[in-house]
Motif scaffolding. Structure first.
Motif, short mmCIF file in Angstrom:
data_model
loop_
_atom_site.label_atom_id
_atom_site.label_comp_id
_atom_site.label_asym_id
_atom_site.label_seq_id
_atom_site.Cartn_x
_atom_site.Cartn_y
_atom_site.Cartn_z
N THR A 126 -1.72 2.03 -7.97
CA THR A 126 -1.75 1.73 -9.40
C THR A 126 -1.32 2.91 -10.27
OG1 THR A 126 -4.09 2.36 -9.48
CG2 THR A 126 -3.59 0.02 -9.12
N GLU A 127 -0.94 4.02 -9.64
CA GLU A 127 -0.63 5.25 -10.39
C GLU A 127 0.43 5.03 -11.46
OE1 GLU A 127 -0.66 4.98 -7.18
OE2 GLU A 127 -2.10 6.40 -6.31
N LYS A 128 1.48 4.25 -11.14
CA LYS A 128 2.59 4.04 -12.07
C LYS A 128 2.69 2.60 -12.55
CE LYS A 128 5.42 7.83 -10.26
NZ LYS A 128 6.76 8.23 -9.73
N LEU A 129 1.71 1.78 -12.20
CA LEU A 129 1.76 0.36 -12.54
C LEU A 129 1.69 0.15 -14.06
CD1 LEU A 129 1.89 -2.35 -10.97
CD2 LEU A 129 -0.60 -2.48 -11.24
N LYS A 130 2.65 -0.61 -14.59
CA LYS A 130 2.71 -0.88 -16.02
C LYS A 130 2.58 -2.37 -16.34
CE LYS A 130 3.42 3.43 -17.04
NZ LYS A 130 2.32 4.22 -17.64
N HIS A 156 0.80 -1.22 0.00
CA HIS A 156 0.00 0.00 0.00
C HIS A 156 0.83 1.28 0.00
CE1 HIS A 156 0.62 -1.47 4.14
NE2 HIS A 156 0.82 -0.20 4.43
N SER A 157 2.09 1.20 0.50
CA SER A 157 2.92 2.41 0.56
C SER A 157 3.87 2.54 -0.63
CB SER A 157 3.75 2.39 1.85
OG SER A 157 4.62 1.27 1.88
N GLN A 158 3.77 1.62 -1.59
CA GLN A 158 4.71 1.62 -2.72
C GLN A 158 4.16 2.42 -3.90
OE1 GLN A 158 7.68 0.45 -2.19
NE2 GLN A 158 7.00 -0.17 -0.15
N LYS A 159 4.24 3.72 -3.81
CA LYS A 159 3.68 4.60 -4.83
C LYS A 159 4.46 4.56 -6.14
CE LYS A 159 0.68 6.03 -1.82
NZ LYS A 159 -0.72 5.53 -1.90
N ALA A 160 5.70 4.04 -6.12
CA ALA A 160 6.53 4.01 -7.33
C ALA A 160 6.43 2.68 -8.06
CB ALA A 160 7.99 4.29 -6.98
N LEU A 161 5.61 1.75 -7.58
CA LEU A 161 5.55 0.39 -8.13
C LEU A 161 5.15 0.41 -9.62
CD1 LEU A 161 5.94 -2.53 -7.13
CD2 LEU A 161 3.46 -2.67 -6.87
N GLU A 162 5.99 -0.25 -10.44
CA GLU A 162 5.74 -0.31 -11.88
C GLU A 162 5.38 -1.72 -12.35
OE1 GLU A 162 9.08 1.25 -13.99
OE2 GLU A 162 8.99 3.22 -13.01
N SER A 163 5.91 -2.75 -11.70
CA SER A 163 5.60 -4.11 -12.14
C SER A 163 5.49 -5.06 -10.96
CB SER A 163 6.66 -4.61 -13.12
OG SER A 163 7.94 -4.62 -12.53
N LEU A 164 4.51 -5.94 -11.03
CA LEU A 164 4.27 -6.93 -9.98
C LEU A 164 4.05 -8.29 -10.65
CD1 LEU A 164 3.78 -7.68 -7.02
CD2 LEU A 164 1.38 -7.02 -7.33
N ALA A 184 -4.60 2.45 -13.56
CA ALA A 184 -3.34 2.17 -14.25
C ALA A 184 -3.50 2.44 -15.74
CB ALA A 184 -2.92 0.71 -14.02
N THR A 185 -2.66 3.28 -16.30
CA THR A 185 -2.76 3.62 -17.72
C THR A 185 -1.77 2.79 -18.53
OG1 THR A 185 -1.17 5.43 -17.40
CG2 THR A 185 -3.51 5.97 -17.24
N ASN A 186 -2.23 2.31 -19.71
CA ASN A 186 -1.38 1.49 -20.59
C ASN A 186 -0.81 0.28 -19.87
OD1 ASN A 186 -1.72 3.12 -22.91
ND2 ASN A 186 -0.20 4.57 -22.12
N LEU A 187 -1.64 -0.40 -19.10
CA LEU A 187 -1.22 -1.56 -18.33
C LEU A 187 -1.05 -2.79 -19.23
CD1 LEU A 187 -0.77 -2.76 -15.43
CD2 LEU A 187 -3.21 -3.36 -15.46
N SER A 188 -0.02 -3.61 -18.93
CA SER A 188 0.15 -4.92 -19.56
C SER A 188 -0.30 -5.96 -18.55
CB SER A 188 1.61 -5.15 -19.95
OG SER A 188 1.99 -4.27 -20.98
N LEU A 189 -1.41 -6.63 -18.85
CA LEU A 189 -2.01 -7.62 -17.94
C LEU A 189 -1.81 -9.01 -18.52
CD1 LEU A 189 -3.76 -8.34 -15.47
CD2 LEU A 189 -5.78 -7.95 -16.91
N ASN A 190 -1.13 -9.88 -17.76
CA ASN A 190 -0.82 -11.23 -18.23
C ASN A 190 -1.66 -12.25 -17.47
OD1 ASN A 190 0.27 -13.59 -19.17
ND2 ASN A 190 2.40 -13.06 -18.72
#
Length: 662
Positions: A172-176, A146-154, A199-205
């Motif tokens: 989800t602000e920076k999630l790609k 919840h505190s990881q505002k810079a998270l890009e990939s999980l 999340a904008t332009n997200l790649s969902l697998n």
């Protein structure tokens, strides 16, 4: 007898003592001084105290850390990358990474996690990439991000997760990238998808989940960079569920072990008419009966991948693919290139028909309607023709890349690629070539930059083979033969004044004339590995400076002092797997080696071959003492005394003889 005594004296004079400095130290490997370390597979149960506090990247996989807590990594405050794959981690306590404010990537793959404290990840505010693959978790709520505002990939692949719904406080602000592949997700609801909308332009697998149901309208007004539904058996479910969505890339391929009896028809693709997609992958599905209307709803498509879809032909007059730019038809069952009906794709710029399961006939002018084609891959197709390739490639005047590698024998005449004057890359690797004329088959390719002729069984005695290539930068001749294993002063390479990269590995070379490369003045990469060269061939490179030079797996044993300046002026040198002499006969090279280790590649695999006592010892670990031994000094004094006595005796005899003859 005198010769034997002389040899004995020389051995005594220059007898040397040899010492190898070996190390059995199993500590972490330093990849970048004070910054990057590899501690994998060392059976460690704690972080070694030898690691400096300045460590930024640490690979710690395959060790044993059942429990990690605040003190485990507290000293390594500069970490930006930490890999803890398969470290048998069960418990991650409070504030474990509290000191790692700069940590960007954390890999916890294949750890049987039971507990993870709510504050375990509060420290690294810069965390961008998280890997929880194969950790046994069944819910995203297990991970306190919840505190990881810079998270890009999980990455959450190979777990037991049944829903993609994110917690309300999930950043989800920076999630790609959100990777759920190989989980237990079978149904997607509106609430599931709406939790991703920030999340904008997200790649969902969702590869390997076999989606059986999507709530109508779940993807309405959503925008994705890519969606992967690989392994899903019902395409009809996917296309209906994705209506009114915008997707850059949609992956719908299936796998060999999945029974796919679904008949691909135009009605199945109707959902595409109500969505926006640029790229679709349908590999390994069965297209039993393609009609002119099958792809009616593909009118906005830019790229289509139909790899291994059991196609034998495509009918003419297909509707919906007129704007297609890239088409992949690899691993299908075409017998003739004309069976793809190229006129269906007038805008095509990239065409790939690689690994056709039947021998492919090129036909004549089968692709002439593709006047915009830039890249063509026809490799691994068992193509064979005695006269290649002007008739077959007619009207492809804009072609820039052509791959004909791994085919059957091709016959080439002068200007064999006259129809493709703009070629910049030509790959003919592992295709036997019969050059039928004394002139070059490539001489009209004035823009060609890369030419791969590896293992083409070419007769390199043709001095004009490479004429007419003024822009060639990269030439691969691996696996070809030169007459008598020698590159002479006059050779086909002399015409390539713009060449920068030359690969001559596995050419069975035994010698190179010292002027063989004299016209190649701007080369920066030369690969001569896996030949039979000795040190004398190094002289052919004396006019070059700052190059990467690969001499691995040759027959170099002693490098005389006169050739060391040639090596010194190069950027990187590889001498691995040569029978290097580590005796005093090679002392000047050994000293140079120690002084220039920053230039040397694969020093961990560069060993001595001689003398027998040092065979298999790393050259970098050898220390020689080549001064005269005490016994050598004794024999030298004796030798000089005897010489002086004999000289005095000879002078007296000469004076006496002269006196008697006055």
């Amino acid at each position: 007898m005198a010769l034997d005594i002389s040899c004995f004296l020389l051995v005594a004079l220059f007898s040397a003592s040899c010492q190898a400095i070996g190390s059995s130290d199993q500590r972490c490997t330093e990849k970048e001084v004070n910054k990057t370390y590899n501690c994998e597979h060392l059976g460690l149960s704690e972080i070694p105290g030898t690691l400096p506090n300045s460590t930024e990247s640490l690979e710690f996989s395959f060790n044993a850390l059942p429990t990690i807590q605040k003190t485990t990594f507290s000293r390594l405050v500069n970490l930006t990358f930490l890999d803890l794959t398969r470290c048998q981690i069960y418990w991650i306590h409070e504030d474990t990474f509290q000191s790692q404010h700069r940590l960007e990537t954390l890999v916890l793959t294949a750890n049987p996690l039971i507990f993870m404290a709510e504050t375990a990840l509060t420290g690294p505010k810069a965390l961008k990439h998280l890997f929880f693959i194969q950790t046994g978790i069944s819910s995203i709520e297990f991970i306190p991000v919840h505190s990881q505002k810079a998270l890009e990939s999980l990455y959450l692949g190979s777990n037991h997760i049944s829903s993609i719904r994110l917690p309300k406080d999930f950043p989800t602000e920076k999630l790609k990238v959100l990777d759920f592949q190989n989980n237990a997700i079978h149904h997607l609801s509106k609430e599931d998808v709406s939790s991703l909308q920030q999340a904008t332009n997200l790649s969902l697998n969702l590869n390997g989940n076999d989606i059986t149901g999507i709530e109508p309208g779940a993807f309405k007004s959503t925008v994705f960079q890519s969606l992967n539904f690989g392994g899903t058996q019902s395409l009809l479910v996917i296309f209906k569920g994705l209506q009114n969505s915008t997707i850059q890339s949609l992956w719908l391929g299936t796998f060999e072990d999945i029974d796919d009896d679904e008949d691909i028809s135009s009605s199945m693709f109707e959902g595409l008419c109500e969505m926006s997609v640029e790229r679709i992958n349908l590999q390994k599905h069965h297209f039993f009966n393609i009609t002119s209307n099958t792809f009616y709803c593909f009118s906005g498509l830019q790229e289509l991948d139909l790899t291994a879809t059991h196609l034998t032909e495509l009918p003419s007059g297909i509707v919906g693919l007129s704007k297609l730019k890239k088409l992949v038809l690899s691993a299908n069952k075409f017998e003739n290139l004309c069976q793809i009906s190229a006129s269906n794709f007038p805008s095509l710029t990239h065409l790939y028909i690689k690994g056709n399961t039947k021998r492919l006939e090129l036909g004549s002018g089968c692709l002439e309607t593709l006047e915009h084609l830039r890249e063509l891959d026809l490799s691994h197709d068992d193509i064979e023709t005695s006269d290649c390739c002007n008739l077959q490639l007619r009207n492809l005047s804009h072609l820039q890349s052509l791959n004909l590698s791994y085919n059957e024998p091709l016959g080439l005449r002068t200007e064999a690629f006259k129809e493709c004057p703009q070629l910049e890359l030509l790959d003919l690797a592992f295709t036997r070539l019969h050059v039928k004329d004394a002139q070059s088959p490539f001489q009209n390719l004035h823009l060609l930059k890369v030419l791969n002729l590896s293992h083409c069984l070419l007769g390199s005695s043709n001095q004009h083979l490479l004429d007419g290539l003024p822009a060639l930068r990269h030439l691969n001749l691996q696996g070809n033969r030169f007459p008598n294993g020698n590159i002479q002063k006059t050779n086909p390479l002399q015409a390539l004044g713009s060449l920068e990269i030359l690969i001559l590995s596995f050419c069975d070379l035994s010698s190179i004339d010292h002027q063989a490369f004299i016209n190649l003045k701007i080369m920066n990469h030369v690969d001569l590995s896996h030949n039979r060269l000795t040190s004398s061939s190094i002289e052919a490179l004396s006019h070059l400076k700052g190059i990467y030079l690969n001499l691995a797996s040759n027959r170099i044993s002693i490098i005389p002092p006169s050739l060391l300046p040639v090596l010194s002026q190069q950027r990187t040198i590889n001498l691995r797997q040569n029978p290097l002499d580590c005796t005093c006969s090679n002392i000047y090279f050994l000293e140079w080696y120690k002084e220039n280790m920053q230039k040397l590649e694969d020093i961990e695999d560069t060993f001595c071959a001689n003398p027998p006592l040092l065979r298999g010892v790393k050259v970098s670990d050898v220390m020689l003492s080549c001064s005269m031994a005490a016994v050598g000094i004794f024999f030298l004094i004796v030798f000089l005394l005897l010489f002086a006595v004999l000289l005095i005796f000879a002078v007296k005899r000469f004076l006496r003889w002269k006196y008697q003859h006055i």
